[in-house]
Design a protein around this motif. Structure first.
Motif, PDB file in Angstrom:
ATOM      1  N   TRP A  58       0.652  -1.190   0.081  1.00 29.15           N
ATOM      2  CA  TRP A  58      -0.025   0.031  -0.206  1.00 29.15           C
ATOM      3  C   TRP A  58       0.907   1.453  -0.082  1.00 29.15           C
ATOM      4  O   TRP A  58       0.534   2.232  -0.822  1.00 29.15           O
ATOM      5  CB  TRP A  58      -0.822   0.024   1.350  1.00 29.15           C
ATOM      6  N   ASN A 111       3.428   1.110  -3.652  1.00 33.63           N
ATOM      7  CA  ASN A 111       2.901   0.817  -4.861  1.00 33.63           C
ATOM      8  C   ASN A 111       3.666  -0.152  -5.813  1.00 33.63           C
ATOM      9  O   ASN A 111       3.742   0.218  -7.024  1.00 33.63           O
ATOM     10  CB  ASN A 111       2.486   2.291  -5.348  1.00 33.63           C
ATOM     11  N   LYS A 140      -4.395   3.513  -6.677  1.00 38.67           N
ATOM     12  CA  LYS A 140      -3.638   3.578  -5.601  1.00 38.67           C
ATOM     13  C   LYS A 140      -3.607   4.889  -4.764  1.00 38.67           C
ATOM     14  O   LYS A 140      -3.986   6.084  -5.209  1.00 38.67           O
ATOM     15  CB  LYS A 140      -1.972   3.387  -6.024  1.00 38.67           C
ATOM     16  N   ASP A 141      -3.041   4.881  -3.416  1.00 39.48           N
ATOM     17  CA  ASP A 141      -3.158   6.118  -2.717  1.00 39.48           C
ATOM     18  C   ASP A 141      -1.621   6.554  -2.749  1.00 39.48           C
ATOM     19  O   ASP A 141      -0.612   5.594  -2.657  1.00 39.48           O
ATOM     20  CB  ASP A 141      -3.415   5.610  -0.938  1.00 39.48           C
ATOM     21  N   ASP A 142      -1.337   7.645  -2.452  1.00 38.53           N
ATOM     22  CA  ASP A 142      -0.041   8.281  -2.512  1.00 38.53           C
ATOM     23  C   ASP A 142       0.685   7.732  -1.025  1.00 38.53           C
ATOM     24  O   ASP A 142       0.182   7.657  -0.010  1.00 38.53           O
ATOM     25  CB  ASP A 142       0.096   9.530  -2.534  1.00 38.53           C
ATOM     26  N   THR A 157      -0.012   8.783   3.100  1.00 40.05           N
ATOM     27  CA  THR A 157      -1.081   9.695   3.215  1.00 40.05           C
ATOM     28  C   THR A 157      -2.131   9.021   4.156  1.00 40.05           C
ATOM     29  O   THR A 157      -3.211   9.440   4.330  1.00 40.05           O
ATOM     30  CB  THR A 157      -1.748  10.004   1.789  1.00 40.05           C
ATOM     31  N   THR A 158      -1.710   7.626   4.474  1.00 44.71           N
ATOM     32  CA  THR A 158      -2.931   7.026   5.313  1.00 44.71           C
ATOM     33  C   THR A 158      -2.172   6.511   6.760  1.00 44.71           C
ATOM     34  O   THR A 158      -0.895   6.657   6.799  1.00 44.71           O
ATOM     35  CB  THR A 158      -3.355   6.038   4.866  1.00 44.71           C
ATOM     36  N   THR A 203      -8.778   2.841   8.678  1.00 44.03           N
ATOM     37  CA  THR A 203      -7.860   3.821   7.819  1.00 44.03           C
ATOM     38  C   THR A 203      -8.087   5.151   7.868  1.00 44.03           C
ATOM     39  O   THR A 203      -9.249   5.489   7.781  1.00 44.03           O
ATOM     40  CB  THR A 203      -7.674   3.241   6.349  1.00 44.03           C
ATOM     41  N   TYR A 259      -7.250   9.059   6.487  1.00 42.39           N
ATOM     42  CA  TYR A 259      -6.601   9.691   5.433  1.00 42.39           C
ATOM     43  C   TYR A 259      -6.649  11.336   6.095  1.00 42.39           C
ATOM     44  O   TYR A 259      -7.410  11.533   7.243  1.00 42.39           O
ATOM     45  CB  TYR A 259      -7.406   9.769   4.217  1.00 42.39           C
TER      46      TYR A 259
END
Length: 121
Positions: A18, A21, A59-61, A64-65, A85, A87
């Motif tokens: 995660w 990526n 995808k999440d950057d 960021t989480t 989760t 953000y």
């Protein structure tokens, strides 16, 4: 075969994928013929290659989480995981159903995610 140790390792590797990526990290999570359900009744992403491709589309950057989890149930065939989760602007509750093969890769992964309501301002 699913065990708490295998589930813990898999979730750790999921989190690494995660955050990175990296297609190799993502691919390593799933069996060649795995099914990934991004929502319980969604059409699954079928096969490792398709899972990597679809993952990278949404995808999440990295960074960021935040993510916290705990197992709800672990049997030989199934793990149910509850997680949160966060953000920058939203928080989600997650419920995962995970079926691992004997090598610790997911044969099937289904996720439910529910957005928390924002407090009234």
């Amino acid at each position: 075969m699913t065990s708490l140790d295998a589930v813990t390792a898999w979730v750790g590797n999921y989190r690494q994928a995660w955050e990175s990526n990296d297609p190799r990290h993502i691919a390593g999570l799933f069996a060649e013929d795995a099914a990934y359900f991004s929502e319980p009744y969604a059409k699954p992403w079928l096969g490792r290659e398709a899972i990597v491709e679809q993952w990278l589309k949404i995808k999440d950057d990295p960074g960021t989480t935040t993510f916290a989890w705990h197992p709800v149930l672990v049997t030989e065939d199934l793990a149910i995981i509850e997680a949160t989760t966060t953000y920058p602007d939203d928080t989600y509750s997650n419920l995962w159903m995970l079926r691992l093969d004997n090598s610790g890769q997911a044969r099937q992964f289904t996720e439910w995610w529910m957005k928390h309501p924002r407090p009234e301002e």
